[in-house]
Design an enzyme around this catalytic site. Sequence first.
Site, mmCIF file in Angstrom:
data_model
loop_
_atom_site.group_PDB
_atom_site.id
_atom_site.type_symbol
_atom_site.label_atom_id
_atom_site.label_comp_id
_atom_site.label_asym_id
_atom_site.label_seq_id
_atom_site.Cartn_x
_atom_site.Cartn_y
_atom_site.Cartn_z
ATOM 1 N N HIS A 480 0.858 -1.174 -0.127
ATOM 2 C CA HIS A 480 -0.119 -0.045 -0.023
ATOM 3 C C HIS A 480 0.816 1.412 -0.107
ATOM 4 O O HIS A 480 0.616 2.315 -0.771
ATOM 5 C CB HIS A 480 -0.857 0.090 1.257
ATOM 6 C CG HIS A 480 -1.934 1.106 1.536
ATOM 7 N ND1 HIS A 480 -2.937 1.227 1.339
ATOM 8 C CD2 HIS A 480 -1.498 2.615 1.734
ATOM 9 C CE1 HIS A 480 -3.573 2.249 1.644
ATOM 10 N NE2 HIS A 480 -2.514 3.085 1.825
ATOM 11 N N GLU A 481 1.819 1.511 0.859
ATOM 12 C CA GLU A 481 2.758 2.661 0.799
ATOM 13 C C GLU A 481 3.770 2.598 -0.046
ATOM 14 O O GLU A 481 3.867 3.754 -0.580
ATOM 15 C CB GLU A 481 3.305 2.503 2.355
ATOM 16 C CG GLU A 481 2.382 2.407 3.791
ATOM 17 C CD GLU A 481 1.679 3.521 3.826
ATOM 18 O OE1 GLU A 481 1.798 4.826 3.041
ATOM 19 O OE2 GLU A 481 0.711 3.976 4.520
ATOM 20 N N HIS A 485 0.870 4.203 -2.896
ATOM 21 C CA HIS A 485 0.977 5.709 -2.856
ATOM 22 C C HIS A 485 2.280 6.009 -3.560
ATOM 23 O O HIS A 485 2.494 7.202 -4.168
ATOM 24 C CB HIS A 485 1.207 6.051 -1.334
ATOM 25 C CG HIS A 485 0.053 6.026 -0.747
ATOM 26 N ND1 HIS A 485 -1.250 6.435 -1.259
ATOM 27 C CD2 HIS A 485 -0.277 5.820 0.521
ATOM 28 C CE1 HIS A 485 -2.212 6.161 -0.115
ATOM 29 N NE2 HIS A 485 -1.622 5.971 0.745
ATOM 30 N N GLU A 538 -6.485 6.521 -1.163
ATOM 31 C CA GLU A 538 -6.502 5.443 -0.142
ATOM 32 C C GLU A 538 -6.914 4.086 -0.867
ATOM 33 O O GLU A 538 -6.471 3.044 -0.892
ATOM 34 C CB GLU A 538 -7.056 5.601 1.212
ATOM 35 C CG GLU A 538 -6.741 6.861 2.143
ATOM 36 C CD GLU A 538 -5.039 6.490 2.272
ATOM 37 O OE1 GLU A 538 -4.587 5.355 2.288
ATOM 38 O OE2 GLU A 538 -4.123 7.592 2.258
#
Length: 757
Positions: A480-481, A485, A538
């Site tokens: 995810h990070e 992103h 997100e």
Amino acid sequence: MQEVYSVRLQIDVGRRCRINSSPLVSNIRLKMVDSQYYLPNDIGVSALECGEAFRLLSPQEKMYAHYLSRAAWYGGLAVLLQTSPESVDIFVLLQKIFRRQAPAELEKVATAAGLSSEDYQAFLVYAAGLYANMGNYKSFGDTKFIPNLPKDKFKALVWASQAFQEQSTEMEALWNSCSCLLYSLEDRQKQLGLGDKGITTYFSGNCCLEDAEVAQKFLDSKKLSAYNTRLFKKDNGGKVCYEVRLASAVQKDCAVEGECESCCGNYSFEDKEFIVRRGDYAPLMEKVCSYLQQAEVYAANENQKKMIEEYRRSFTLGSIEAHKEGSRYWIKDKGPIVESYIGFIESYRDPFGSRGEFEGFVAVVNKAMSERFAKLVSSAEVLLPELPWPREFEKDKFLKPDFTSLDVLTFAGSGIPAGINIPNYDDIRQSEGFKNVSLGNVLAVAYSTKKEKLTFLEEADKDLFLKWKSPSFEVQVGLHELLGHGSGKLFVEDDKGKFNFDQSKVINPETGELVSSWYRGSETWDSKFSTIASSYEECRAECVGLYLCLNKQVLSIFGHEGQDAMDVVYVNWLSMVRAGLLGLEFYTPESKSWRQAHMQARFVILRVLLEAGEGLVGLEEVTGQDGKPDARITVDRSKIPTVGKDAINSFLRKLQVYKATADVEGGRALYDKYSTVSDSGAHNFLRLRETVLLRKEARKMFVQANTRVNGDNVELVEYEGNAAGLIRSFTERFQDDADQLEADLLQLNRRDAPCWC
């Protein structure tokens, strides 16, 4: 951007049968709705362990961590002023009470004043909740919480306290200033929001969405960021006048030493007046700068020194450009033992999605866990091409970031996330890089769940879920990070007409035609997509995690092979759809709005996977053994690599294409479609929301340690993992200048009091 953990500790009682709409169920639901505005007496409170990590630091590193922590804690008090009109008064009231009498001593006073043990526990829980959330609205979900004891009992305890005996006039004035709002649950005050949709102190009370939009256009025209601002609308002789207030220690609007010119002044824009001024949170910003200056003495290298110098310039002058420069040095500071970041960072709680809430963290690197993340970073350039969009939609070059696992020493603000990807400045992220951190000691506490407290899962899934929840979430946070992103290009035409892509060749994969829209000049992701930007991004990052966790190389990096790897994938997907169902807690039917970006994102993913059909995800309403409404959610693990992957592939590509091309209309239509919560269709989500509320449990609160200088040493002061320990940590945190600090906070609050009416 932050990855926020989602833990629900609910009793799951499981006999299946169809629910019916009886008067009993209606009464249950009536009571249930009210419960979301209280913190229960048995709420989970845990100490955030960092003792071992802190003891391994050198004396210089301990000093550095100490002064950075002090800066973070004082800056974090600005959140009180960013949350609600009454938060400061409640905070000061509680501080005055507990500074004179610790919780154990105050309990005797409470008993004598007529409070039961349950009443007093409710008082402690409320106080702990206010400290943990830095205000009287939940940091996760943005709903108001009020004391779970009668108002007259609360008042009786205030009147019986030693603080009241010593300063009766001041304490009575404090009580009178906040007691009504302390307990008020009028519709608008139930949640944060803009205009008639809720409460916000990022905007004066007379502002609405149209005001936010015109202010954003003005800021863009002046190349000013909204991150460190608030907006106040006033009447100037019948003409609308907006005051844009910058957070700064300096209160003069003219150019001061260290700057060539000031951005402050009077401007005319679209027949409206704008005044840009400095000095918001000035006393707090002064303290932040003072402690940063002391931290600089103990910096480990030049990058850290220059980083702190720029942060100080930012908080002194109200300059986001200085903060961006500090962030550039922060990115260059590779692999520090003590990691930190501070400023107006996340825009989740601004109803318009552009203004940043103050936060600051200080943490110590966990070397063993960080090795796994380093391997993931090394594999990023191999994994990025696996994502479902054309090469032209990916960044020209992947700038390998630091990705470390940290044990948090200090996290000041309204809440503590599980992972972070920063800075949030698009221009820096696109061309210079970013950092990722996973907060290991937060994850360790957050996922300590018991089997009997798991909701909405089949009994057969519960053991597997408990075994693999933390390892699977570690994989999800990493993906995810770093690759969520950290991926994806934004198509931009700068002020000089230069494009960062070939507009004569790049094809939009959704239309088959040339890309026809992009970001222009000072436009950013946040300013273009505004109210949906945070949740949309997100959702994109969560989808990347789901999509790439199917990759065997990724699973191997985290030490998962064979059947274990398959179980990690299954639990990750099961956890995501369950989180989507739990997300309904954070939807407000009255205003048809979402109050939490991550949970909206997870609900959207649930909708996408339900729509995929073919039995991939099952969701049904049942009645539990307690006779109350319940639900069951299932995932067919055999269809994850096929039906599931195809669904995420298609949806994720759309998310990236709309984001890259600045197609707000297309992106909003897509996201709003799946965000809709209604009682029609295959699933009655409004009714399911009531079931989720019925079986919800409050999020855990964390007790953080303090640091204290003793001669040449820095001591770590730790507290018990309960409400009383959390309260003591806050009263001791600000004891050196408590009277002056409280006076400053009250003065800041009084100055703006007329603006909230």
